[in-house]
Design a protein around this motif. Structure first.
Motif, PDB file in Angstrom:
ATOM      1  N   MET A 223       9.460   5.050   1.888  1.00 46.53           N
ATOM      2  CA  MET A 223       7.851   5.213   1.116  1.00 46.53           C
ATOM      3  C   MET A 223       7.032   4.698   1.467  1.00 46.53           C
ATOM      4  SD  MET A 223       7.412   5.855  -2.838  1.00 46.53           S
ATOM      5  CE  MET A 223       6.734   7.377  -3.126  1.00 46.53           C
ATOM      6  N   LEU A 224       5.698   4.851   1.655  1.00 47.45           N
ATOM      7  CA  LEU A 224       4.690   3.963   2.122  1.00 47.45           C
ATOM      8  C   LEU A 224       4.126   3.458   0.903  1.00 47.45           C
ATOM      9  CD1 LEU A 224       2.971   3.278   4.305  1.00 47.45           C
ATOM     10  CD2 LEU A 224       1.465   5.236   3.976  1.00 47.45           C
ATOM     11  N   HIS A 225       3.937   2.126   0.882  1.00 46.99           N
ATOM     12  CA  HIS A 225       3.362   1.289  -0.250  1.00 46.99           C
ATOM     13  C   HIS A 225       1.992   0.695   0.117  1.00 46.99           C
ATOM     14  CE1 HIS A 225       6.896   1.988  -2.840  1.00 46.99           C
ATOM     15  NE2 HIS A 225       7.549   1.671  -1.713  1.00 46.99           N
ATOM     16  N   LYS A 226       1.061   0.280  -0.672  1.00 46.62           N
ATOM     17  CA  LYS A 226      -0.195  -0.214  -0.370  1.00 46.62           C
ATOM     18  C   LYS A 226       0.199  -1.809  -0.794  1.00 46.62           C
ATOM     19  CE  LYS A 226      -3.415   3.431  -0.818  1.00 46.62           C
ATOM     20  NZ  LYS A 226      -4.561   3.890  -1.457  1.00 46.62           N
ATOM     21  N   TYR A 227      -0.434  -2.529  -0.049  1.00 48.25           N
ATOM     22  CA  TYR A 227      -0.370  -4.198  -0.407  1.00 48.25           C
ATOM     23  C   TYR A 227      -1.777  -4.861  -0.289  1.00 48.25           C
ATOM     24  CZ  TYR A 227       4.705  -3.484   0.168  1.00 48.25           C
ATOM     25  OH  TYR A 227       5.895  -2.992   0.253  1.00 48.25           O
TER      26      TYR A 227
END
Length: 86
Positions: free
Chosen positions: A1-5
Motif C-alpha cells: 500500500m502506498l503511504h505519504k511521508y
C-alpha cells in the motif's frame, strides 16, 4: 500500500549566488572562469555530494543535512516544497 511521508528534520539551506565565498565554503567545482568576485552566470558548476556530482547554477539552493552532507535543489522545487522556520 502506498503511504505519504513528511520529513521531520529541518535542513539548513543557502541560495547559491556564485560568489567565491560560497565556492570556498562548499565542495563546488567551477568548470568555467571566475569574474568580478562571482562565478560567471553561464558557467557550469558541480556540487560534490555523497552520491557523486550534481549540477549547480545560480539561484539553486545548497542544502545541508543532519550529517553535514550537501545537495543541490532547483530554486523552483525548493520554493514549492520548503518553508522557512525560525
Amino acid at each position: 500500500m502506498l503511504h505519504k511521508y513528511r520529513k521531520i528534520v529541518p535542513i539548513e539551506a543557502e541560495q547559491f549566488n556564485g560568489s567565491k565565498e560560497q565556492v570556498k565554503r562548499y565542495p563546488i567545482i567551477v568548470l568555467g572562469t571566475l569574474q568580478d568576485g562571482c562565478v560567471y552566470t553561464g558557467c557550469p558548476c558541480v556540487l560534490k555530494t555523497k552520491e557523486g556530482g550534481m549540477n549547480l547554477k545560480k539561484g539553486d539552493y545548497i542544502a545541508t543535512g543532519v550529517d553535514g552532507e550537501h545537495w543541490a535543489i532547483d530554486q523552483d522545487i525548493f520554493e514549492r516544497t520548503y518553508e522557512r522556520v525560525n
